[in-house]
Design a protein around this motif. Structure first.
Motif, short mmCIF file in Angstrom:
data_model
loop_
_atom_site.label_atom_id
_atom_site.label_comp_id
_atom_site.label_asym_id
_atom_site.label_seq_id
_atom_site.Cartn_x
_atom_site.Cartn_y
_atom_site.Cartn_z
N ARG A 14 0.83 -1.20 0.00
CA ARG A 14 0.00 0.00 0.00
C ARG A 14 0.87 1.27 0.00
NH1 ARG A 14 -5.38 -0.26 3.62
NH2 ARG A 14 -5.40 -2.32 2.74
N TYR A 15 1.95 1.25 0.77
CA TYR A 15 2.78 2.46 0.90
C TYR A 15 3.74 2.64 -0.28
CZ TYR A 15 1.01 2.88 5.63
OH TYR A 15 0.18 3.03 6.72
N ALA A 16 3.90 1.59 -1.09
CA ALA A 16 4.80 1.72 -2.24
C ALA A 16 4.33 2.85 -3.15
CB ALA A 16 4.84 0.40 -3.01
N LEU A 45 2.75 6.17 17.00
CA LEU A 45 2.78 4.70 16.97
C LEU A 45 1.91 4.18 15.84
CD1 LEU A 45 3.01 2.31 19.84
CD2 LEU A 45 1.01 2.04 18.41
N ALA A 46 2.45 3.24 15.07
CA ALA A 46 1.79 2.75 13.84
C ALA A 46 1.60 3.95 12.91
CB ALA A 46 0.47 2.04 14.15
N CYS A 47 2.71 4.60 12.61
CA CYS A 47 2.71 5.94 11.98
C CYS A 47 2.38 5.94 10.50
CB CYS A 47 4.07 6.60 12.18
SG CYS A 47 5.43 5.66 11.42
N TRP A 66 7.08 4.86 14.80
CA TRP A 66 7.25 3.41 14.61
C TRP A 66 6.17 2.87 13.70
CZ3 TRP A 66 7.17 2.11 20.55
CH2 TRP A 66 8.37 2.56 21.15
N ASP A 67 6.60 1.96 12.84
CA ASP A 67 5.63 1.22 12.02
C ASP A 67 6.25 -0.10 11.61
OD1 ASP A 67 2.86 2.13 10.48
OD2 ASP A 67 3.94 0.52 9.45
N LEU A 68 5.38 -1.05 11.30
CA LEU A 68 5.81 -2.36 10.81
C LEU A 68 6.39 -2.29 9.41
CD1 LEU A 68 2.96 -5.02 11.26
CD2 LEU A 68 5.21 -5.01 12.32
N SER A 69 5.99 -1.29 8.64
CA SER A 69 6.30 -1.26 7.22
C SER A 69 7.64 -0.59 6.91
CB SER A 69 5.19 -0.52 6.46
OG SER A 69 5.64 -0.17 5.16
N VAL A 91 11.52 0.94 11.98
CA VAL A 91 10.67 -0.22 11.74
C VAL A 91 10.57 -0.98 13.06
CG1 VAL A 91 10.41 -2.40 10.48
CG2 VAL A 91 11.46 -0.41 9.35
N ARG A 92 9.36 -1.07 13.58
CA ARG A 92 9.22 -1.71 14.90
C ARG A 92 7.80 -2.25 15.05
NH1 ARG A 92 11.79 0.37 20.48
NH2 ARG A 92 10.13 -0.04 21.94
N ASP A 93 7.72 -3.49 15.48
CA ASP A 93 6.42 -4.09 15.79
C ASP A 93 6.07 -3.65 17.22
OD1 ASP A 93 4.34 -5.72 16.68
OD2 ASP A 93 4.96 -7.38 15.39
N ALA A 94 5.10 -2.78 17.33
CA ALA A 94 4.77 -2.18 18.62
C ALA A 94 4.18 -3.19 19.59
CB ALA A 94 3.81 -1.02 18.42
N LEU A 95 3.68 -4.30 19.07
CA LEU A 95 3.13 -5.32 19.98
C LEU A 95 4.26 -6.12 20.62
CD1 LEU A 95 0.14 -6.65 17.88
CD2 LEU A 95 0.19 -4.87 19.61
N VAL A 109 -1.84 8.00 18.36
CA VAL A 109 -2.19 6.80 17.59
C VAL A 109 -3.39 7.17 16.73
CG1 VAL A 109 -2.82 4.36 17.66
CG2 VAL A 109 -1.51 5.35 19.56
N SER A 110 -3.25 6.98 15.42
CA SER A 110 -4.42 7.25 14.57
C SER A 110 -4.66 6.10 13.62
CB SER A 110 -4.26 8.57 13.79
OG SER A 110 -3.17 8.52 12.92
N ARG A 111 -5.91 5.72 13.52
CA ARG A 111 -6.39 4.68 12.60
C ARG A 111 -5.68 3.35 12.82
NH1 ARG A 111 -5.04 9.10 9.36
NH2 ARG A 111 -6.74 10.59 9.36
N PHE A 112 -5.45 3.02 14.08
CA PHE A 112 -4.85 1.75 14.45
C PHE A 112 -5.43 1.36 15.80
CE2 PHE A 112 -1.61 -0.46 17.00
CZ PHE A 112 -1.35 -1.55 16.19
N LEU A 113 -5.73 0.08 15.96
CA LEU A 113 -6.30 -0.37 17.23
C LEU A 113 -5.80 -1.76 17.55
CD1 LEU A 113 -8.33 0.05 19.57
CD2 LEU A 113 -10.08 -0.96 18.09
C1 LIG Z 1 -4.46 2.42 8.80
S1 LIG Z 1 -2.72 2.59 8.94
C2 LIG Z 1 -2.61 4.10 9.85
C3 LIG Z 1 -1.34 4.85 9.61
C4 LIG Z 1 -1.29 6.24 10.26
N1 LIG Z 1 -1.32 6.17 11.70
C5 LIG Z 1 -2.42 7.11 9.74
O1 LIG Z 1 -3.28 7.53 10.52
O2 LIG Z 1 -2.42 7.38 8.53
C6 LIG Z 1 -2.28 1.36 10.15
C7 LIG Z 1 -0.77 1.22 10.33
O3 LIG Z 1 -0.49 0.35 11.42
C8 LIG Z 1 0.73 -0.32 11.13
N2 LIG Z 1 0.82 -1.47 12.04
C9 LIG Z 1 0.00 -2.54 12.10
N3 LIG Z 1 0.39 -3.37 13.09
C10 LIG Z 1 1.48 -2.80 13.68
C11 LIG Z 1 2.33 -3.17 14.75
N4 LIG Z 1 2.14 -4.31 15.43
N5 LIG Z 1 3.36 -2.37 15.08
C12 LIG Z 1 3.58 -1.22 14.38
N6 LIG Z 1 2.80 -0.81 13.36
C13 LIG Z 1 1.77 -1.59 13.01
C14 LIG Z 1 0.60 -0.65 9.65
O4 LIG Z 1 1.84 -0.93 9.05
C15 LIG Z 1 -0.04 0.64 9.13
O5 LIG Z 1 0.94 1.56 8.71
#
Ligand SMILES: C[S@@+](CC[C@H](N)C(=O)[O-])C[C@H]1O[C@@H](n2cnc3c(N)ncnc32)[C@H](O)[C@@H]1O
Length: 197
Positions: A14-16, A45-47, A66-69, A91-95, A109-113
């Motif tokens: 998606r980010y490509a 977080l999950a940026c 931080w983000d997974l991607s 690059v970091r898995d926040a979990l 944190v936006s659009r991540f749960l």
């Molecule tokens: C819907 S996007 C939201 C991105 C940004 N926060 C925004 O509002 O545009 C969700 C993001 O969560 C990241 N993500 C999912 N699981 C994650 C994890 N365990 N640790 C870090 N990032 C994660 C994904 O790579 C993705 O970039």
């Protein structure tokens, strides 16, 4: 391939196509900017492409993102370096690696749960620190956000997560009244680690 690898591959694809220049800060940050400190450490977080992180760094906060991607983080890091911003993108898995206790003045944190992460986010706030959270709700009149209900908030759920923090802002309008107006399909929170007396 593990679930985490699958997730990373999905977001990388998606980010490509995405441009950091098009990533915008979330509404709760912009609308309640007056609540933020002028200095300190911030975490996005999950940026994703880092709209929040860039905005926080431009305001002078020492910002971590931080983000997974790796694709998103590579693009964000390049932009931050070009503009000499105080922003470290990782690059970091926040979990697997949540933030350390008492390490940030602002966490956004936006659009991540991920519900399992909520206690660590609250513990990571320094005294006076702010948690700014904005994500999708189950009740929605539009098609924005994830199809899976598990990734969306139930009514008042975000408010309950912040139990113990001082609530500065909470907005969630559900499907009440004229759903073509107001904040729909999302909940917004700004909450502070403060002594509640
Ligand atoms: C819907 S996007 C939201 C991105 C940004 N926060 C925004 O509002 O545009 C969700 C993001 O969560 C990241 N993500 C999912 N699981 C994650 C994890 N365990 N640790 C870090 N990032 C994660 C994904 O790579 C993705 O970039």
């Amino acid at each position: 391939m593990s679930d985490a690898d699958d997730l990373q591959a999905k977001w990388d694809a998606r980010y490509a196509e995405g441009r950091v220049e098009d990533s915008a800060p979330c509404g709760v940050l912009v609308e309640y900017a007056h609540l933020l400190p002028r200095a300190g450490r911030a975490l996005d977080l999950a940026c994703g492409l880092g709209g929040n992180a860039l905005w926080l760094a431009r305001r002078g906060l020492d910002t971590t993102a931080w983000d997974l991607s790796p694709v998103a983080i590579g693009k964000l890091a390049g932009c931050a370096q070009l503009q000499a911003l105080p922003l470290t993108a990782e690059v970091r898995d926040a979990l697997k690696q949540p933030p350390s206790a008492r390490s940030f003045d602002v966490i956004v944190v936006s659009r991540f749960l991920d519900r399992a992460l909520m206690p660590a986010l609250i513990a990571a706030l320094r005294d006076g620190g702010l948690l700014c959270y904005q994500t999708f709700t189950r009740e929605t009149p539009n098609a924005n956000g994830p199809a899976c209900a598990a990734f969306r908030l139930a009514p008042n759920e975000l408010l309950r997560f912040a139990d113990g923090l001082r609530i500065l802002v909470y907005r969630e309008e559900g499907l009440v009244g004229d759903t073509t107006q107001g904040l729909r399909g999302e909940a917004w929170l700004v909450a502070q680690r403060a002594t509640l007396t």
